[in-house]
Design an enzyme around this catalytic site. Structure first.
Site, PDB file in Angstrom:
ATOM      1  N   GLN A 135       5.513   9.940   2.499  1.00  9.45           N
ATOM      2  CA  GLN A 135       5.010   8.423   2.054  1.00  9.45           C
ATOM      3  C   GLN A 135       6.418   7.652   2.112  1.00  9.45           C
ATOM      4  O   GLN A 135       7.232   8.049   1.669  1.00  9.45           O
ATOM      5  CB  GLN A 135       4.527   8.653   0.380  1.00  9.45           C
ATOM      6  CG  GLN A 135       4.155   7.364  -0.114  1.00  9.45           C
ATOM      7  CD  GLN A 135       2.723   6.896   0.303  1.00  9.45           C
ATOM      8  OE1 GLN A 135       1.863   7.479   0.917  1.00  9.45           O
ATOM      9  NE2 GLN A 135       2.826   5.412   0.537  1.00  9.45           N
ATOM     10  N   LYS A 145      -4.922   8.096  -1.877  1.00  7.37           N
ATOM     11  CA  LYS A 145      -5.171   9.146  -0.726  1.00  7.37           C
ATOM     12  C   LYS A 145      -5.725  10.504  -1.163  1.00  7.37           C
ATOM     13  O   LYS A 145      -6.675  10.963  -0.520  1.00  7.37           O
ATOM     14  CB  LYS A 145      -3.799   9.263   0.109  1.00  7.37           C
ATOM     15  CG  LYS A 145      -3.675   8.157   0.871  1.00  7.37           C
ATOM     16  CD  LYS A 145      -2.112   8.089   1.387  1.00  7.37           C
ATOM     17  CE  LYS A 145      -1.957   6.605   2.052  1.00  7.37           C
ATOM     18  NZ  LYS A 145      -0.133   6.831   2.461  1.00  7.37           N
ATOM     19  N   ASP A 177       0.035  10.548  10.600  1.00  7.56           N
ATOM     20  CA  ASP A 177       0.186   9.062  10.462  1.00  7.56           C
ATOM     21  C   ASP A 177       0.618   8.494  11.653  1.00  7.56           C
ATOM     22  O   ASP A 177       0.952   7.217  11.869  1.00  7.56           O
ATOM     23  CB  ASP A 177       1.271   8.794   9.500  1.00  7.56           C
ATOM     24  CG  ASP A 177       1.017   8.270   7.975  1.00  7.56           C
ATOM     25  OD1 ASP A 177      -0.108   7.923   7.903  1.00  7.56           O
ATOM     26  OD2 ASP A 177       1.742   8.296   7.285  1.00  7.56           O
TER      27      ASP A 177
END
Ligand code: NAP
Length: 290
Positions: free
Chosen positions: A99, A55, A122
């Site tokens: 994460q 990422k 997200d």
């Protein structure tokens, strides 16, 4: 003789999406705004380190700045909360992700819900998942959004088709089913969601025009479970002794399907690309005062 399925090349489509993000990030930079993503990385889980590195690389190439906040395995809810709250207030940081998975004992849904919805790139806060279910999505989770983007850009029609999703996680299956139900060309599907208690999974899978498998079980779906001509999307990433494999038995399914995603090189690159799309969108929204 039957030709093998067309490969839906997530790498190539993701490259296209990332190039578009780069143009949008460049426009923001011309206005003095540097789009920035924050990543909370807690614990030493090896795959997470790899995902975060990829990422970071993708952001750097697209002109998005990244800050990674690393925490040890023994970190606490309070430590993560403090960082997220600091980033919620930081005007120079436009989006953030946590994460997953978090180290044992920390409730990830409680942590995710600390993220300000406008910075939740997200799309995993209750607020953004709720908006999606209500038919008014703002930020959609990257993996399901990436699957839709891959289908659309590969010219696979979704509207009116029968789609079977194997898996009902908050991260993939559930949001994907809701995106597929949205009105419009990218949705309007007839959706069935399967899980570990589904009876006769094979028969349900055979009813699919588009079959999406996100179960986290190596080679769960084989050619006998697929209707001839179906489009098959393999979300799974399973580390086995034979290396990285999906949830779909590629060879037997490719002999039956009209199109299929490879693992790796299918859904994975799309997930990263959609995170970039959401981050640049968050920066644009904040720049226009939304
Ligand atoms: P998860 O949270 O473990 O959920 C798995 C789902 O599959 C659950 O709903 C489970 O049912 C269902 N399931 C498990 N075994 C099944 C079986 N034998 N038959 C039918 N359903 C079954 O996993 P996830 O986070 O959704 O991830 C799924 C897979 O996608 C994993 O391999 C993960 O690594 C991969 N993934 C890939 C990407 C990417 O970018 N490519 C992103 C995210 C995830 P129950 O609900 O009944 O337990």
């Amino acid at each position: 003789m039957k030709t093998r399925a067309r490969i839906l090349d997530g790498k190539a489509v993701a490259r296209e999406v990332r190039a578009e993000v780069k143009v949008r990030a460049g426009r923001l930079r011309e206005r003095g705004i540097v789009p920035k993503l924050g990543i909370v990385l807690a614990g030493g889980f090896a795959p997470s380190q790899i995902y975060v590195r990829s990422k970071e690389r993708a952001c750097a190439r697209a002109g998005i700045e990244v800050e990674v906040a690393r925490f040890p395995d023994e970190t606490t809810f309070e430590e993560l909360r403090d960082r997220i709250q600091e980033w919620n207030q930081d005007k120079a940081l436009h989006g953030m992700i946590v994460q997953l998975p978090l180290p044992g004992g920390i409730d990830s849904s409680k942590v995710l819900d600390l993220v300000k919805p406008g910075k939740d790139v997200d799309g995993l806060t209750s607020m953004n998942l709720g908006k999606l279910v209500a038919g008014r999505p703002e930020f959609m989770p990257a993996t399901p959004a990436g699957i839709i983007e891959l289908l659309v850009r590969s010219r696979v029609g979704i509207s009116g088709r029968r789609v079977v999703v194997v898996g009902r996680s908050e991260l993939v299956g559930k949001p994907l089913a809701n995106i597929l139900l949205l009105r419009g060309d990218r949705g309007d599907a007839t959706v069935t969601v399967c899980h570990s208690k589904t009876r006769d999974l094979a028969e349900v899978c055979r009813s699919a025009d588009i079959l999406v498998v996100a179960a986290g079980r190596a080679r769960l779906v084989d050619g006998d479970m697929v209707k001839p001509g179906a489009v098959v999307i393999d979300v799974g990433i399973n580390r086995t002794e034979q290396g990285l494999v999906g949830d779909v038995d590629f060879d037997s399914v490719a002999a039956k399907a009209s199109a299929i995603t490879p693992v790796p090189g299918g859904v994975g690159p799309m997930t990263v690309a959609m995170l970039l799309v959401n981050t640049v969108k968050a920066a644009e929204n904040q720049a226009s005062g939304e």
